[in-house]
Design a protein around this motif. Sequence first.
Motif, PDB file in Angstrom:
ATOM      1  N   ASP A 224       0.832  -1.208   0.000  1.00 39.08           N
ATOM      2  CA  ASP A 224       0.000   0.000   0.000  1.00 39.08           C
ATOM      3  C   ASP A 224       0.863   1.253   0.000  1.00 39.08           C
ATOM      4  O   ASP A 224       0.526   2.262  -0.624  1.00 39.08           O
ATOM      5  CB  ASP A 224      -0.932   0.007   1.220  1.00 39.08           C
ATOM      6  N   LYS A 300      -5.364  -0.442   1.404  1.00 36.15           N
ATOM      7  CA  LYS A 300      -6.270  -1.514   0.994  1.00 36.15           C
ATOM      8  C   LYS A 300      -6.154  -2.772   1.857  1.00 36.15           C
ATOM      9  O   LYS A 300      -7.090  -3.561   1.942  1.00 36.15           O
ATOM     10  CB  LYS A 300      -5.998  -1.883  -0.468  1.00 36.15           C
ATOM     11  N   THR A 301      -4.993  -2.967   2.473  1.00 32.25           N
ATOM     12  CA  THR A 301      -4.710  -4.227   3.162  1.00 32.25           C
ATOM     13  C   THR A 301      -4.974  -4.094   4.652  1.00 32.25           C
ATOM     14  O   THR A 301      -4.350  -3.276   5.327  1.00 32.25           O
ATOM     15  CB  THR A 301      -3.245  -4.641   2.934  1.00 32.25           C
TER      16      THR A 301
END
Length: 332
Positions: A224, A300-301
Amino acid sequence: MKEPILIIGSNSFAGSNFIDYLLNKKLKVIGVSRSKEINKIFLKYKYKKNYKKNFSTHQINLNKDDDIHKLIKIIKIKKIKYIVNFASQAMVSESWLKPWDWYNTNIVSFSKLINKIKDLKITKFLNFSTPEVYGNTKKIIKENNIFNPTTPYAISRTAQDLNLQAHYKNFAFPVVFTRTANIFGPHQQLYRIVPISIIKAVRNEKISLHGSGKSIRSFIFMDDVSEILFKILKDKKNIGKSYHISTKKFLSIKKLVLLVLKILKRKKTLIINTKERDGKDFGYFLDNSKIIKEYKWKDKTTLEHGLKETIYWIKKNLKTIDKLKLEYIHKK
């Protein structure tokens, strides 16, 4: 970005992962590090077929004047316009032992390099900095927060940033700053808190937590980070700006380790508490609203998914890891 992008600190976790990201974009990259390429498991780009097609690496020690000259020559010959600096003498508590090593590498040698680069016509110098420059923070802080370093390492990184700021103000040096929360993920050096906790839990060994693990941090998955670094690098309108790269989730080191133990189905009794490290800052609370607003970016993670990815990598490479030291090895 037709010319190669120069990555200083190509052996670092952040540097090598960003190289992999750039190679995925079919961009040409030149990496420099004071050590030869380290074990393959720590260099994500080495798992890419034909990675040498767009990548070359050079052993450059910035503490040697001759090597700085070599680097400047590379920049000129390759007509490099974009430089990303990940290089620094790292580690917090260790910097109390021989602080002059940190000052020499992060201040003296780095200033020699910048003094040479400022006379070249580069487009951007992206400096990958650290929240340690702010010292302990008790609330969410923005990029204009005052610097208040509390360790030799943090002092050296603060001086580095101030030197670059001065070059921007006086010589229009095209610098951009990022200060990033605790990065983690596959390929990270083993002595960092996430991989060492996973390794010890997998082995069913005791995990030491300095100061009972009360310190608060944000942990962000390196993939990310690479994504937003690239957005910042190619932006032509952000010279002189600073950006915080962080998630909005903050948790204690102890809760992080407990999550690792939960995923691996290990007992909490593996945790043992030890004395807090000298100068350890309790918390870094970075406001990331600036990058969200300017770049429409969002991590996102999730922490749990990132930990599972890292666990998978460690288990897959456990035979190699078992032969390696888990401790930080100091280099001058």
